[in-house]
Structures are given as structure tokens and as C-alpha cells.
Design an enzyme around this catalytic site. Structure first.
Site, mmCIF file in Angstrom:
data_model
loop_
_atom_site.group_PDB
_atom_site.id
_atom_site.type_symbol
_atom_site.label_atom_id
_atom_site.label_comp_id
_atom_site.label_asym_id
_atom_site.label_seq_id
_atom_site.Cartn_x
_atom_site.Cartn_y
_atom_site.Cartn_z
ATOM 1 N N GLU A 12 0.799 -1.218 0.000
ATOM 2 C CA GLU A 12 0.000 0.000 0.000
ATOM 3 C C GLU A 12 0.834 1.271 0.000
ATOM 4 O OE1 GLU A 12 -3.769 -2.143 2.260
ATOM 5 O OE2 GLU A 12 -2.369 -0.911 3.417
ATOM 6 N N ASP A 196 -12.307 -7.727 -1.243
ATOM 7 C CA ASP A 196 -13.097 -8.955 -1.288
ATOM 8 C C ASP A 196 -14.558 -8.610 -1.037
ATOM 9 O OD1 ASP A 196 -13.192 -9.821 1.997
ATOM 10 O OD2 ASP A 196 -11.519 -8.594 1.318
#
Length: 226
Positions: A12, A196
Site C-alpha cells: 500500500e 473482497d
């Protein structure tokens, strides 16, 4: 102006460091911080590591030691809102801690005495996020984000968090950063890419590296505008 940018995972922040290239590496508080000099501001970038304790420590260090005046958290989250799909982008309008439970004393889930259940993010930074999304021609959702020191991948638990907090996404760091920033009067925003879906229990859709990359261009554009 000094801006703090936090991601929980190496994936990230690595694309940000690759983009900026020239930075100073500073070791502090058991963590590594990267100082980037830009035209009209300084950016402090750090990987907080996973969980609320590490993210709170990183946010506190950025504000109290490095003097960051605004904080942007960039990362991934699991969907609780059934309309969200993998790769969707959202900013947190407010955040809560779904794993706080003092209900035995009559308090609602997520509530800590002398505090609030929800912490609200900064409307000005959120407006920047919306403007960047418009300019890039992408959709960005606005939603409630729930944080806790658990990786949530069971449908029943997802449903409970969704119903209890009206939350749209779940992750492990945002609310603790929010609490730090709120108490130290520092504006913040939390940008999350959905990694997800709400029905994914076996992590078949989860791809840390790809999900982490999706909003890096978005964050870079935000940095330019802040």
C-alpha cells in the site's frame, strides 16, 4: 504544509515510494518513515503494519513527532455492503471499532466511555477525494467503515457488523487512526479499495498486491490537490 500518508501493508505504500523516488528514510518509534519534499508541501509516508495498535502509533508519531497537519490513510477493505465489488473505491464518512464490547455495562457495541461510537472524517479532504474521482472519471462511494483486530471473512460476522453499525466495509486500522486524529484535532480521511466481496469467505477474490495498487494513482492526485 506537512501531510501524512499511511498504508498498513508494504503493497500500500511501495507504489507511492516508487512514484516519488527521492525521499529521506527516517527510523522512529520502531517504524520507518519516508520524507518526501514536494513543491509546496512535505509528505511523510509510512507503513503502519496491521492492526489498530500499530496504526494508532504510526498516526501519533506522524502528528506529534513529524508535525503532520493532515492524515490520509490508503488501503484495502472487505465489503459489507452487497453493492460493492472488488476494485471499488470508497472514502469513510465515519468509522467505528466493531470489536469494542462493553455491553455487560449497558453500553452499545463500539462505545467507550468519554468517547463516541463513531469518529467522523474531514469533509474538506473528502471533497478533494470526490473531486479527484470526478476528474479521473471513476466512481467513489461514501460509506461507514468498521475496524477491528480481526480479519473478517465469515458471512455471519460480516452480517452482524453490517446490521450493528450500518457499516459498508470492514478493515483493521482506520478507526484507530480516526480516534488519534480526532483527539489531536488533525483532519483525516480514509480511502479504501474493496479487496473482497461480502460473499467471499474463502478469500478467492483477495489479492493484496493488486488491490493495493488500484488507488495509488488516486492518492497521488489527492496529494497534488491537498
Amino acid at each position: 504544509m506537512i501531510l501524512g500518508i499511511i498504508g498498513a501493508l508494504p503493497a500500500e505504500i511501495a507504489p507511492l515510494l516508487a512514484h516519488y523516488k527521492d525521499y529521506e528514510t527516517i527510523e522512529f518509534g520502531g517504524n520507518t518513515f519516508y520524507k518526501v519534499k514536494l513543491a509546496n508541501k512535505t509528505a511523510i509516508i509510512a507503513k503502519s503494519r496491521i492492526g489498530k495498535v500499530h496504526s494508532a502509533l504510526t498516526a501519533s508519531s506522524m502528528i506529534l513527532h513529524f508535525g503532520c497537519e493532515k492524515i490520509v490513510f490508503n488501503g484495502i477493505a472487505g465489503a459489507l455492503n452487497p453493492t460493492y465489488r472488488v476494485g471499488d473505491l470508497l472514502f469513510a464518512s465515519k468509522l467505528c471499532q466493531h470489536d469494542v464490547n462493553l455491553s455487560v455495562f449497558g453500553y452499545p457495541y463500539g462505545f467507550i466511555p468519554e468517547s463516541e461510537t463513531f469518529a467522523s472524517s474531514d469533509s474538506t479532504l473528502n471533497a478533494v477525494a470526490k473531486q479527484v474521482a470526478k476528474e479521473l472519471g471513476i466512481c467513489i462511494y461514501e460509506g461507514i467503515v468498521a475496524s477491528g483486530d480481526q480479519f473478517i471473512n465469515h458471512k455471519d460476522k460480516k452480517q452482524w457488523i453490517r446490521e450493528t453499525f450500518k457499516a459498508d466495509a470492514v478493515e483493521m486500522e482506520g478507526a484507530s487512526v480516526a480516534v488519534v486524529c480526532e483527539n489531536l484535532n488533525v483532519p483525516f480521511c480514509v480511502i479504501r479499495t474493496i479487496s473482497d466481496s461480502v460473499n467471499d469467505e474463502h478469500l478467492e477474490e483477495y489479492n493484496e498486491e493488486e488491490s493495493g495498487k488500484r488507488n495509488v494513482a488516486f492518492i497521488i492526485k489527492m496529494v497534488e490537490k491537498i
